[in-house]
Design an enzyme around this catalytic site. Structure first.
Site, PDB file in Angstrom:
ATOM      1  N   LYS A   1       0.952  -1.074  -0.201  1.00 40.31           N
ATOM      2  CA  LYS A   1       0.089  -0.062  -0.067  1.00 40.31           C
ATOM      3  C   LYS A   1       0.603   1.430   0.171  1.00 40.31           C
ATOM      4  O   LYS A   1       0.552   2.050  -0.783  1.00 40.31           O
ATOM      5  CB  LYS A   1      -0.935   0.065   1.190  1.00 40.31           C
ATOM      6  CG  LYS A   1      -2.032  -0.980   0.840  1.00 40.31           C
ATOM      7  CD  LYS A   1      -3.125  -0.661   1.951  1.00 40.31           C
ATOM      8  CE  LYS A   1      -4.215  -1.763   1.953  1.00 40.31           C
ATOM      9  NZ  LYS A   1      -4.885  -1.937   3.160  1.00 40.31           N
TER      10      LYS A   1
ATOM     11  N   LYS B   1     -11.114  -4.272  -2.679  1.00 39.97           N
ATOM     12  CA  LYS B   1     -11.456  -2.966  -3.231  1.00 39.97           C
ATOM     13  C   LYS B   1     -10.702  -2.141  -4.058  1.00 39.97           C
ATOM     14  O   LYS B   1     -10.882  -1.194  -4.631  1.00 39.97           O
ATOM     15  CB  LYS B   1     -12.018  -2.207  -1.898  1.00 39.97           C
ATOM     16  CG  LYS B   1     -13.035  -2.708  -1.128  1.00 39.97           C
ATOM     17  CD  LYS B   1     -14.487  -2.236  -1.750  1.00 39.97           C
ATOM     18  CE  LYS B   1     -15.630  -2.811  -0.705  1.00 39.97           C
ATOM     19  NZ  LYS B   1     -16.723  -2.926  -1.460  1.00 39.97           N
TER      20      LYS B   1
ATOM     21  N   LYS C   1      -6.376 -11.457  -5.846  1.00 39.18           N
ATOM     22  CA  LYS C   1      -7.671 -11.659  -4.697  1.00 39.18           C
ATOM     23  C   LYS C   1      -8.773 -10.590  -5.287  1.00 39.18           C
ATOM     24  O   LYS C   1      -8.188  -9.286  -5.559  1.00 39.18           O
ATOM     25  CB  LYS C   1      -6.946 -11.497  -3.265  1.00 39.18           C
ATOM     26  CG  LYS C   1      -6.492 -10.249  -2.940  1.00 39.18           C
ATOM     27  CD  LYS C   1      -6.450 -10.010  -1.504  1.00 39.18           C
ATOM     28  CE  LYS C   1      -6.102  -8.598  -1.012  1.00 39.18           C
ATOM     29  NZ  LYS C   1      -5.855  -8.225   0.123  1.00 39.18           N
TER      30      LYS C   1
HETATM   31  P1  TYM Z   1     -10.652  -6.287   5.683  1.00 40.55           P
HETATM   32  O1  TYM Z   1     -11.566  -5.631   6.169  1.00 40.55           O
HETATM   33  O2  TYM Z   1      -9.572  -6.028   4.739  1.00 40.55           O
HETATM   34  O3  TYM Z   1     -11.324  -7.671   5.191  1.00 40.55           O
HETATM   35  C1  TYM Z   1     -12.384  -8.358   5.912  1.00 40.55           C
HETATM   36  C2  TYM Z   1     -11.910  -9.720   5.849  1.00 40.55           C
HETATM   37  O4  TYM Z   1     -12.387 -10.221   4.659  1.00 40.55           O
HETATM   38  C3  TYM Z   1     -11.217 -11.054   4.239  1.00 40.55           C
HETATM   39  N1  TYM Z   1     -10.886 -11.009   2.861  1.00 40.55           N
HETATM   40  C4  TYM Z   1     -10.982 -12.113   1.806  1.00 40.55           C
HETATM   41  N2  TYM Z   1     -11.195 -13.407   1.971  1.00 40.55           N
HETATM   42  C5  TYM Z   1     -11.120 -14.109   0.970  1.00 40.55           C
HETATM   43  N3  TYM Z   1     -10.769 -13.670  -0.166  1.00 40.55           N
HETATM   44  C6  TYM Z   1     -10.800 -12.249  -0.503  1.00 40.55           C
HETATM   45  N4  TYM Z   1     -10.409 -11.897  -1.663  1.00 40.55           N
HETATM   46  C7  TYM Z   1     -10.904 -11.410   0.747  1.00 40.55           C
HETATM   47  N5  TYM Z   1     -10.483 -10.113   1.009  1.00 40.55           N
HETATM   48  C8  TYM Z   1     -10.757  -9.950   2.146  1.00 40.55           C
HETATM   49  C9  TYM Z   1     -10.201 -10.557   5.264  1.00 40.55           C
HETATM   50  O5  TYM Z   1      -9.115 -11.676   5.054  1.00 40.55           O
HETATM   51  C10 TYM Z   1     -10.572 -10.444   6.282  1.00 40.55           C
HETATM   52  O6  TYM Z   1     -10.726 -11.326   7.274  1.00 40.55           O
HETATM   53  N6  TYM Z   1      -6.928  -5.985   8.898  1.00 40.55           N
HETATM   54  C11 TYM Z   1      -8.135  -6.584   8.718  1.00 40.55           C
HETATM   55  C12 TYM Z   1      -9.501  -6.135   9.927  1.00 40.55           C
HETATM   56  C13 TYM Z   1      -8.864  -6.485  11.317  1.00 40.55           C
HETATM   57  C14 TYM Z   1      -9.075  -7.744  11.850  1.00 40.55           C
HETATM   58  C15 TYM Z   1      -8.738  -7.360  13.455  1.00 40.55           C
HETATM   59  C16 TYM Z   1      -9.245  -8.970  11.558  1.00 40.55           C
HETATM   60  C17 TYM Z   1      -8.773  -5.522  12.035  1.00 40.55           C
HETATM   61  N7  TYM Z   1      -8.412  -6.018  13.395  1.00 40.55           N
HETATM   62  C18 TYM Z   1      -8.517  -8.363  14.278  1.00 40.55           C
HETATM   63  C19 TYM Z   1      -8.924  -9.989  12.444  1.00 40.55           C
HETATM   64  C20 TYM Z   1      -8.695  -9.670  13.672  1.00 40.55           C
HETATM   65  C21 TYM Z   1      -8.699  -5.987   7.358  1.00 40.55           C
HETATM   66  O7  TYM Z   1      -8.349  -5.010   6.911  1.00 40.55           O
HETATM   67  O8  TYM Z   1      -9.639  -6.805   7.016  1.00 40.55           O
END
Ligand code: TYM
Length: 336
Positions: free
Chosen positions: A116, A202, A199
């Site tokens: 990023k 967004k 993957k």
């Molecule tokens: P975020 O908001 O980007 O995504 C939310 C969840 O969706 C999963 N995900 C996917 N899984 C499969 N295929 C895809 N193409 C795909 N795109 C997104 C992500 O792996 C995620 O589980 N850092 C995290 C949010 C977070 C978090 C936490 C997660 C903050 N604190 C504590 C677990 C525990 C994030 O940005 O996810």
């Protein structure tokens, strides 16, 4: 304290109005299932969303959209603790301690940060984006989570959580539970419909490859029908040679509950068009009630906010207890 049921924590960013199919299949679907067997904590991580500039009204609205979608997907506030990260101040408080435990080089090796920040350039990259994984570690450790259901892209952050929990325990004595990633092999990475080796995300170059759950079902069906496949015609799962078709099969299989070998048989001799048409129907059938349930929650923002505030009250009890023990361990004076 020993929990009667294993603990789960996970979070999702209120990045934009709608979740995409990767969020749902990779993570949220697991959140719903785990409520049956685990003590579950789920948060909308609005502080993480602030690592890139956000319009305040939009952030507030996206946070409600995220919560409404989680409820519509089946997160049950009677069983799970559903809350908004910024309403539990302990997350930011523990994050500071986690940051002081993390090496600068260690943080700089996080691939999501590297990707990023390379895209944005150093001057447009906030320090918050750099410390983002440490806030995520704090989210997890505060609740003594045994398992963290996420998609494959979060694996490195989970590794960091384990390393830092161990480091803290080693330095200050047993305190944190070492969290296990809960990442499904089948759906841990759902791919972009137009670029099936990347993957679904967004930040993709084109919206055509992303299935937004709140889009008009007709638009979604169109995206599925124009998904990139290959020049062959045989519907067969082969992630390396046939990434596009394999991605469609994974989505079909997960939503319909039909094992992939059975789908291969079902589509034998029928070609890709049949697979896409059927998948478009399955996705439409799933998103249509999902959209109306989401809208019902959004129609009553006061009730939704109250539900989230009750969740934050429950979360705070656990978080405050952990933070108090951590403050004691690191040598902060207790305020009396
Ligand atoms: P975020 O908001 O980007 O995504 C939310 C969840 O969706 C999963 N995900 C996917 N899984 C499969 N295929 C895809 N193409 C795909 N795109 C997104 C992500 O792996 C995620 O589980 N850092 C995290 C949010 C977070 C978090 C936490 C997660 C903050 N604190 C504590 C677990 C525990 C994030 O940005 O996810």
């Amino acid at each position: 304290m020993v929990n009667a049921r294993p603990r789960v924590l996970s979070g999702i960013q209120p990045t934009s109005g709608s979740f995409h199919l990767g969020n749902y299949l990779g993570a949220v679907r697991q959140w719903v299932g785990l409520q049956e067997t685990h003590d579950t904590f789920y948060c909308v991580v609005d502080q993480h969303a602030l690592t890139v500039p956000k319009d305040p009204a939009e952030l507030r609205s996206n946070t409600r959209f995220a919560a409404a979608q989680l409820l519509a997907a089946g997160v049950d506030p009677e069983r799970a603790t559903l809350f908004v990260q910024s309403q539990v101040a302990e997350h930011a408080q523990l994050a500071w301690i986690v940051e002081c435990l993390t090496g600068f080089g260690e943080a700089a090796r996080m691939t999501q940060f590297k990707d990023k920040s390379a895209k944005q350039g150093a001057d447009s990259t906030s320090v918050g984006l750099f410390t983002y994984p440490m806030l995520m570690v704090a989210d997890i450790l505060l609740y003594e989570a045994d398992e963290v259901p996420v998609g494959e892209d979060q694996r490195q952050h989970l590794e960091l959580s384990r390393n830092l929990a161990e480091r803290f325990n080693h330095r200050y004595g047993p305190t944190f539970v070492i969290p296990e990633p809960h990442i499904l092999k089948e759906t841990g990475r759902i791919y972009d419909l137009q670029e099936p080796t990347v993957k679904m995300s967004k930040s993709a170059s084109s919206p055509k490859g992303i299935v937004e759950l709140l889009d008009e079902p007709k638009a979604t069906a169109k995206k599925i029908k124009s998904a990139v496949t290959d020049t062959d015609t045989v519907v067969r799962f082969d992630a390396d040679k046939k990434p596009g078709v394999s991605n469609l099969l994974t989505i079909h299989s997960t939503l319909s509950g039909t094992p992939i070998p059975q789908l291969e048989e079902h589509f034998a001799g029928k070609g890709y068009g049949a697979l896409k048409t059927e998948l478009a129907e399955i996705v439409t059938e799933w998103v249509t009630p999902f959209r109306s349930r989401t809208q019902e929650y959004l129609d009553d923002p006061a009730e939704l906010d109250a539900l989230l505030a009750r969740g934050a009250d429950k979360a705070r009890v656990v978080a405050a207890d952990t933070l108090a023990r951590v403050y004691e361990k690191v040598g902060f004076l207790t305020a009396r």
